[in-house]
Design a protein around this motif. Structure first.
Motif, PDB file in Angstrom:
ATOM      1  N   ALA A  56      11.088  12.257  -8.080  1.00  0.00           N
ATOM      2  CA  ALA A  56       9.938  11.589  -7.472  1.00  0.00           C
ATOM      3  C   ALA A  56       9.551  10.345  -8.265  1.00  0.00           C
ATOM      4  CB  ALA A  56       8.760  12.554  -7.393  1.00  0.00           C
ATOM      5  N   GLU A  57       9.579  10.442  -9.579  1.00  0.00           N
ATOM      6  CA  GLU A  57       9.256   9.282 -10.418  1.00  0.00           C
ATOM      7  C   GLU A  57      10.229   8.144 -10.155  1.00  0.00           C
ATOM      8  OE1 GLU A  57       9.400  10.880 -14.332  1.00  0.00           O
ATOM      9  OE2 GLU A  57       7.404  11.797 -14.222  1.00  0.00           O
ATOM     10  N   ARG A  58      11.521   8.466 -10.061  1.00  0.00           N
ATOM     11  CA  ARG A  58      12.535   7.437  -9.810  1.00  0.00           C
ATOM     12  C   ARG A  58      12.368   6.828  -8.415  1.00  0.00           C
ATOM     13  NH1 ARG A  58      16.024  10.804 -13.155  1.00  0.00           N
ATOM     14  NH2 ARG A  58      16.463  12.124 -11.361  1.00  0.00           N
ATOM     15  N   ALA A  59      12.054   7.672  -7.438  1.00  0.00           N
ATOM     16  CA  ALA A  59      11.887   7.183  -6.066  1.00  0.00           C
ATOM     17  C   ALA A  59      10.737   6.185  -5.983  1.00  0.00           C
ATOM     18  CB  ALA A  59      11.636   8.354  -5.117  1.00  0.00           C
ATOM     19  N   GLU A  80       7.915   7.885   4.972  1.00  0.00           N
ATOM     20  CA  GLU A  80       8.413   9.268   4.993  1.00  0.00           C
ATOM     21  C   GLU A  80       8.642   9.790   3.581  1.00  0.00           C
ATOM     22  OE1 GLU A  80       8.584  11.316   7.604  1.00  0.00           O
ATOM     23  OE2 GLU A  80       7.618   9.648   8.639  1.00  0.00           O
ATOM     24  N   MET A  81       9.226   8.952   2.728  1.00  0.00           N
ATOM     25  CA  MET A  81       9.527   9.358   1.357  1.00  0.00           C
ATOM     26  C   MET A  81       8.246   9.676   0.585  1.00  0.00           C
ATOM     27  SD  MET A  81      11.808   9.642  -1.202  1.00  0.00           S
ATOM     28  CE  MET A  81      13.250   8.627  -0.804  1.00  0.00           C
ATOM     29  N   VAL A  82       7.293   8.745   0.598  1.00  0.00           N
ATOM     30  CA  VAL A  82       6.074   8.916  -0.189  1.00  0.00           C
ATOM     31  C   VAL A  82       5.222  10.060   0.365  1.00  0.00           C
ATOM     32  CG1 VAL A  82       3.950   7.797  -0.985  1.00  0.00           C
ATOM     33  CG2 VAL A  82       6.090   6.490  -0.881  1.00  0.00           C
ATOM     34  N   ASP A  83       5.094  10.142   1.680  1.00  0.00           N
ATOM     35  CA  ASP A  83       4.319  11.218   2.296  1.00  0.00           C
ATOM     36  C   ASP A  83       4.893  12.588   1.925  1.00  0.00           C
ATOM     37  OD1 ASP A  83       2.087  11.570   4.479  1.00  0.00           O
ATOM     38  OD2 ASP A  83       3.680  12.961   5.082  1.00  0.00           O
ATOM     39  N   PRO A 133       4.084  -1.604   6.547  1.00  0.00           N
ATOM     40  CA  PRO A 133       4.698  -0.381   6.013  1.00  0.00           C
ATOM     41  C   PRO A 133       6.153  -0.254   6.431  1.00  0.00           C
ATOM     42  CG  PRO A 133       3.250   0.132   7.862  1.00  0.00           C
ATOM     43  CD  PRO A 133       3.037  -1.316   7.547  1.00  0.00           C
ATOM     44  N   ASN A 134       6.986   0.161   5.493  1.00  0.00           N
ATOM     45  CA  ASN A 134       8.391   0.449   5.773  1.00  0.00           C
ATOM     46  C   ASN A 134       8.504   1.921   6.166  1.00  0.00           C
ATOM     47  OD1 ASN A 134      11.080   1.575   4.991  1.00  0.00           O
ATOM     48  ND2 ASN A 134      11.536  -0.566   4.541  1.00  0.00           N
ATOM     49  N   LEU A 182       0.843  -1.191   0.000  1.00  0.00           N
ATOM     50  CA  LEU A 182       0.000   0.000   0.000  1.00  0.00           C
ATOM     51  C   LEU A 182       0.881   1.244   0.000  1.00  0.00           C
ATOM     52  CD1 LEU A 182      -2.961   1.060   0.368  1.00  0.00           C
ATOM     53  CD2 LEU A 182      -2.576   0.903   2.832  1.00  0.00           C
ATOM     54  N   LEU A 183       0.651   2.145  -0.973  1.00  0.00           N
ATOM     55  CA  LEU A 183       1.387   3.401  -1.050  1.00  0.00           C
ATOM     56  C   LEU A 183       0.413   4.565  -0.981  1.00  0.00           C
ATOM     57  CD1 LEU A 183       3.979   2.675  -3.911  1.00  0.00           C
ATOM     58  CD2 LEU A 183       4.293   2.437  -1.434  1.00  0.00           C
ATOM     59  N   GLY A 184       0.675   5.504  -0.087  1.00  0.00           N
ATOM     60  CA  GLY A 184      -0.185   6.669   0.063  1.00  0.00           C
ATOM     61  C   GLY A 184       0.409   7.606   1.094  1.00  0.00           C
ATOM     62  N   THR A 185      -0.424   8.402   1.719  1.00  0.00           N
ATOM     63  CA  THR A 185       0.060   9.285   2.774  1.00  0.00           C
ATOM     64  C   THR A 185       0.388   8.461   4.024  1.00  0.00           C
ATOM     65  OG1 THR A 185      -2.135   9.682   3.688  1.00  0.00           O
ATOM     66  CG2 THR A 185      -1.391  11.172   1.930  1.00  0.00           C
ATOM     67  N   ARG A 186       1.017   9.089   4.977  1.00  0.00           N
ATOM     68  CA  ARG A 186       1.392   8.413   6.224  1.00  0.00           C
ATOM     69  C   ARG A 186       0.175   7.765   6.892  1.00  0.00           C
ATOM     70  NH1 ARG A 186       3.525  12.330   8.184  1.00  0.00           N
ATOM     71  NH2 ARG A 186       5.729  11.847   7.984  1.00  0.00           N
TER      72      ARG A 186
END
Length: 220
Positions: free
Chosen positions: A164-167, A145-148, A139-140, A113-117
């Protein structure tokens, strides 16, 4: 709650309806685009009562104006979904239920799952997916922190960068190595930096899925 997601929802719902309805048809929509600054301030202060109050007032205004159903165009704001549902007499289509149902149709059982914190770490969203039979990787903290940061410091301001695209591409690649069978893109702005059709894993885009569910509901 950004204008970015409001624009995406309006465009997507119209396109989905137009594909299924007679020529020149478009869905009747009421849109309330809220000022996100006070909502963000309340979120940073962990004042979800204030956020719930703002969204409840908005939902009631839309219902009074003739809305027969509601969608909240933000994953994180579904933290107060139940309070909004209790305050109005019309249905509120939950974004995570829409995503979970779409994943169940493909028999996807293990995802990241990727999204806000809030979305990545709290149960209000994760539990909805689990209830649809989806197992989620834990969650890692570094990824959180990175995605948020990318969401709030770049995407919600309309900024799209190669960094951001690469991350995000790196994070998705690592999730595959950790055993994920798919990615849930649980932020309405993340599709700006994630190619949903060209990744090492299938991507369930919450924006696209929620808009499709709204369009189908309108056409019922």
């Amino acid at each position: 709650m950004s204008w970015i997601s409001t624009r995406a929802y309006y465009e997507r719902i119209n396109k989905f309806v137009q594909k299924q309805a007679p020529p020149l048809a478009s869905p009747p929509l009421l849109i309330e685009s809220l000022d996100y600054a006070p909502i963000a301030a309340a979120k940073n202060a962990d004042d979800w009562d204030a956020i719930a109050g703002t969204l409840v007032e908005s939902a009631r205004r839309l219902e009074s104006a003739g809305a027969e159903g509601l969608v909240i165009a933000a994953n994180a704001m579904h933290k107060v979904h139940d309070r909004i549902t209790e305050a109005v007499s019309i249905p509120v289509l939950h974004i995570a239920d829409s995503v979970g149902a779409a994943m169940a149709q493909t028999d996807c059982q293990n995802a990241a799952l990727l999204g806000t914190r809030f979305v990545m770490t709290e149960s209000f969203y994760r539990k909805r997916l689990v209830d649809h039979g989806v197992n989620l990787l834990p969650p890692n903290p570094d990824d959180v922190e990175m995605v948020d940061g990318i969401i709030y410091k770049e995407l919600m301001l309309g900024r799209v960068t190669r960094d951001a695209e690469r991350a995000l591409k790196t994070i998705i690649t690592m999730k595959e190595k950790e055993g994920a069978q798919a990615i849930v893109l649980a932020c309405t702005e993340l599709e700006m930096v994630v190619d949903t059709d060209a990744n090492v894993l299938p991507v369930f885009d919450s924006t696209d899925i929620h808009c499709r569910a709204a369009a189908n509901w309108i056409l019922e």
